[in-house]
Structure formats: C-alpha cells, structure tokens
Design a protein around this motif. Structure first.
Motif, PDB file in Angstrom:
ATOM      1  N   VAL A 154       5.455  -4.239  -4.933  1.00 36.84           N
ATOM      2  CA  VAL A 154       6.004  -3.074  -5.549  1.00 36.84           C
ATOM      3  C   VAL A 154       4.846  -2.255  -5.942  1.00 36.84           C
ATOM      4  O   VAL A 154       3.823  -2.780  -6.389  1.00 36.84           O
ATOM      5  N   TYR A 155       4.938  -0.790  -5.543  1.00 41.38           N
ATOM      6  CA  TYR A 155       3.678  -0.217  -5.950  1.00 41.38           C
ATOM      7  C   TYR A 155       4.063   0.889  -6.986  1.00 41.38           C
ATOM      8  O   TYR A 155       5.338   1.360  -6.988  1.00 41.38           O
ATOM      9  N   TYR A 156       3.285   1.018  -8.091  1.00 42.33           N
ATOM     10  CA  TYR A 156       3.545   1.965  -9.098  1.00 42.33           C
ATOM     11  C   TYR A 156       2.487   2.957  -9.077  1.00 42.33           C
ATOM     12  O   TYR A 156       1.155   2.635  -9.159  1.00 42.33           O
ATOM     13  N   VAL A 157       2.871   4.351  -9.021  1.00 41.69           N
ATOM     14  CA  VAL A 157       1.631   5.444  -9.401  1.00 41.69           C
ATOM     15  C   VAL A 157       2.067   6.250 -10.458  1.00 41.69           C
ATOM     16  O   VAL A 157       3.283   6.606 -10.678  1.00 41.69           O
ATOM     17  N   ILE A 158       1.379   6.232 -11.750  1.00 38.40           N
ATOM     18  CA  ILE A 158       1.804   6.927 -12.841  1.00 38.40           C
ATOM     19  C   ILE A 158       0.646   7.774 -13.372  1.00 38.40           C
ATOM     20  O   ILE A 158      -0.441   7.425 -13.463  1.00 38.40           O
TER      21      ILE A 158
ATOM     22  N   SER B 189      -2.809   6.133 -12.666  1.00 34.92           N
ATOM     23  CA  SER B 189      -2.810   4.616 -12.875  1.00 34.92           C
ATOM     24  C   SER B 189      -2.034   4.128 -11.560  1.00 34.92           C
ATOM     25  O   SER B 189      -0.863   4.908 -11.181  1.00 34.92           O
TER      26      SER B 189
ATOM     27  N   ASN C  59      -1.593  -9.691  -8.953  1.00 32.46           N
ATOM     28  CA  ASN C  59      -1.165  -8.419  -9.345  1.00 32.46           C
ATOM     29  C   ASN C  59      -2.507  -7.625  -9.421  1.00 32.46           C
ATOM     30  O   ASN C  59      -3.445  -8.214  -9.565  1.00 32.46           O
TER      31      ASN C  59
ATOM     32  N   SER D 287       2.319  -4.902  -7.581  1.00 34.37           N
ATOM     33  CA  SER D 287       2.945  -6.279  -8.208  1.00 34.37           C
ATOM     34  C   SER D 287       2.968  -6.868  -6.779  1.00 34.37           C
ATOM     35  O   SER D 287       3.646  -6.534  -5.820  1.00 34.37           O
TER      36      SER D 287
ATOM     37  N   ASN E  19      -0.542   0.279  -9.825  1.00 35.59           N
ATOM     38  CA  ASN E  19      -0.245  -1.012 -10.102  1.00 35.59           C
ATOM     39  C   ASN E  19       0.321  -1.659  -8.830  1.00 35.59           C
ATOM     40  O   ASN E  19       1.182  -0.739  -8.383  1.00 35.59           O
TER      41      ASN E  19
END
Length: 73
Positions: free
Chosen positions: A66-70, A33, A18, A37, A35
């Motif tokens: 999985v991509y996270y944009v926060i 941010s 990750n 996974s 991230n």
C-alpha cells in the motif's frame, strides 16, 4: 513474526519492510510524506499441516503493498 510449530502444523517466519519519507515544503509551512507498507510485498503466512487423515499446504497474504502520499499544511 517468527516461525512456529505444534504437533500438526509448521508455520514459516514472516518478514516485511515498511518505508517512509517526509519533506518540509513551502518554507516549512507544510509537509509532504510518502509511506509504503510492505515494500517487498512479502507479508505472507505459509503453513504446512499433516495429520492422519489429510495434508494441507496454505498461503495467506495480508493486505498487499500500500502506498500513501500525504500533504499537510
């Protein structure tokens, strides 16, 4: 998770990676941010089962990459 073996089944070890980055934005009033996974898409369980009546080889992939944009303010 490390490799496992019992009287019928051999399960290979599993590795995953990750990755996360964060950056302060707007003169430190917010944060952006990112991230990811399972960066290498390698989180898979592979097993091989042998018994008197059958032989089975299986592969199960957990949730794919999985991509996270926060953005938080």
């Amino acid at each position: 998770m490390g490799p496992r073996q019992n009287s019928q089944t051999e399960t290979k070890g599993m590795l995953s990676l990750n990755l996360a980055f964060s950056k302060d934005i707007m003169k430190d009033k917010g944060t952006l941010s990112l991230n990811v996974s399972d960066l290498l898409n390698s989180r898979k369980r592979q097993s091989y089962t042998v018994s008197d009546d059958f032989t089975s080889r299986s592969e199960f992939q957990f949730r794919p990459r999985v991509y996270y944009v926060i953005a938080s303010l």
